[in-house]
Design an enzyme around this catalytic site. Structure first.
Site, mmCIF file in Angstrom:
data_model
loop_
_atom_site.group_PDB
_atom_site.id
_atom_site.type_symbol
_atom_site.label_atom_id
_atom_site.label_comp_id
_atom_site.label_asym_id
_atom_site.label_seq_id
_atom_site.Cartn_x
_atom_site.Cartn_y
_atom_site.Cartn_z
ATOM 1 N N ARG A 51 39.387 13.368 37.213
ATOM 2 C CA ARG A 51 40.429 12.459 37.721
ATOM 3 C C ARG A 51 39.803 11.340 38.552
ATOM 4 O O ARG A 51 40.217 10.179 38.470
ATOM 5 C CB ARG A 51 41.468 13.243 38.536
ATOM 6 C CG ARG A 51 42.622 12.369 38.991
ATOM 7 C CD ARG A 51 43.765 13.158 39.565
ATOM 8 N NE ARG A 51 43.378 13.864 40.788
ATOM 9 C CZ ARG A 51 44.153 14.738 41.412
ATOM 10 N NH1 ARG A 51 45.350 15.034 40.925
ATOM 11 N NH2 ARG A 51 43.737 15.339 42.510
ATOM 12 N N HIS A 101 40.281 -11.095 50.073
ATOM 13 C CA HIS A 101 40.919 -10.249 49.059
ATOM 14 C C HIS A 101 40.006 -9.976 47.874
ATOM 15 O O HIS A 101 39.866 -8.853 47.432
ATOM 16 C CB HIS A 101 42.229 -10.886 48.568
ATOM 17 C CG HIS A 101 43.357 -10.733 49.547
ATOM 18 N ND1 HIS A 101 43.328 -11.296 50.797
ATOM 19 C CD2 HIS A 101 44.520 -10.069 49.455
ATOM 20 C CE1 HIS A 101 44.444 -10.985 51.431
ATOM 21 N NE2 HIS A 101 45.188 -10.235 50.642
ATOM 22 N N LYS A 141 44.449 7.561 42.081
ATOM 23 C CA LYS A 141 44.497 8.216 43.394
ATOM 24 C C LYS A 141 43.845 7.275 44.409
ATOM 25 O O LYS A 141 42.706 7.458 44.836
ATOM 26 C CB LYS A 141 43.787 9.581 43.329
ATOM 27 C CG LYS A 141 44.242 10.551 44.414
ATOM 28 C CD LYS A 141 43.868 11.969 44.059
ATOM 29 C CE LYS A 141 43.979 12.957 45.204
ATOM 30 N NZ LYS A 141 45.302 13.154 45.747
#
Ligand code: PLP
Length: 277
Positions: A51, A101, A141
């Site tokens: 994952r 950013h 995640k």
């Protein structure tokens, strides 16, 4: 000993310090995993690593990260900690740079790990419902957990343990740090994998075990009304394990106790943690 590791350096947990200019501070620009160590063994580590690899790929971070080095660091930290039952948290950020950013292509990943003692918590809890205010890539995640934090605090303020998140169309997605499943008429129902939920590892295990305990799996979205009318409502996760939700927004689910299948799944999980996968 509870400890922290920053890149290759291990230190006492309280002494861990990262740069103010780490992109995780400014932007939550990074990904993480939380893995259980049960009786000295990491549980479902390969699934967590798979994952993590996917989260890194989705964030265009994978090519800078050495997955074997991550595994090696986790194992090394675990050997030093000597804690038998712990929660191993690790994150990889997109390095440090003055706030801007966009990132330059020469960024270098920063690794942070913590290990703390962990033991199973209560098995039957109350939950509230809360709007799902999260972004559109909840399958990653990522370190950005603001909406999860807000919903979890709303649950705490309401005297509940968890907040079950409901999207704009009224579908239950998941909870702030757990997956949500219901049992109705021997059917185990949970939202299908999509960009709206995290592919929970505990969720996946339950779906694999369902048949063995006499349940038919249906990966289909359900509503709050379905949850309230369910025979059993449960949440699952690495830290959560399998918990029965006995009350939702103060309303009793079935007889108001953790259900039989919920408890059976918890037994299966405890067995699997002892055997290791
Ligand atoms: N959903 C969310 C939003 C989570 O944060 C978590 C765990 O942290 C889960 C589900 C459960 O996933 P897992 O079973 O892999 O721990």
């Amino acid at each position: 000993m509870k400890l922290a590791m920053i890149n290759d350096d291990i230190m006492p947990l309280e002494k861990a310090q990262i740069s103010a200019h780490d992109r995780c501070v400014y932007f939550g620009d990074g990904v993480y995993e939380a893995v259980r160590c049960h009786e000295g063994k990491l549980f479902a580590m390969d699934r967590h690593m798979a994952r993590l690899e996917n989260s890194l790929r989705q964030m265009d971070m994978l090519e800078k990260v050495d997955m074997e080095q991550i595994r090696h660091r986790v194992n090394r930290a675990l050997r030093v900690s000597l804690i038998h039952n712990s929660m191993v948290y690790f994150q990889i950020s997109r390095g440090q740079a003055l706030r801007s950013h966009d990132y330059s292509e020469d960024w270098k990943p920063n690794f942070l790990l913590t290990i703390r003692k962990f033991s199973s918590q209560h098995r039957a809890v109350h939950a509230i419902t809360h709007p799902d205010w999260r972004w559109k890539r909840c399958d990653i995640k990522s370190l950005n957990l603001l909406a999860n934090v807000m919903a979890k605090h709303a649950a705490t303020q309401a005297g509940a343990y968890e907040a079950i998140l409901v999207d704009d169309d009224g579908w239950v997605t998941e909870a702030t740090s757990s997956s949500v499943l219901i049992v109705k008429n021997r059917m185990l129902k949970t939202a299908p994998l999509s960009a709206n939920i995290l592919p929970g590892i505990t969720r996946a295990l339950l779906l694999e075990w369902a048949d063995a305990i006499g349940l038919v799996v249906q990966e289909k979205s359900f509503t709050v009304a379905d949850a309230l009318a369910a025979d059993e409502l449960m949440i699952t996760g690495t830290g959560t394990e399998v918990m029965g939700i006995t009350h939702l927004d103060g309303k009793k689910i079935a007889d108001g106790t953790a259900g039989t299948y919920t408890m059976r799944f918890q037994e299966k999980l405890t067995e699997a943690m002892s055997k290791g996968i």
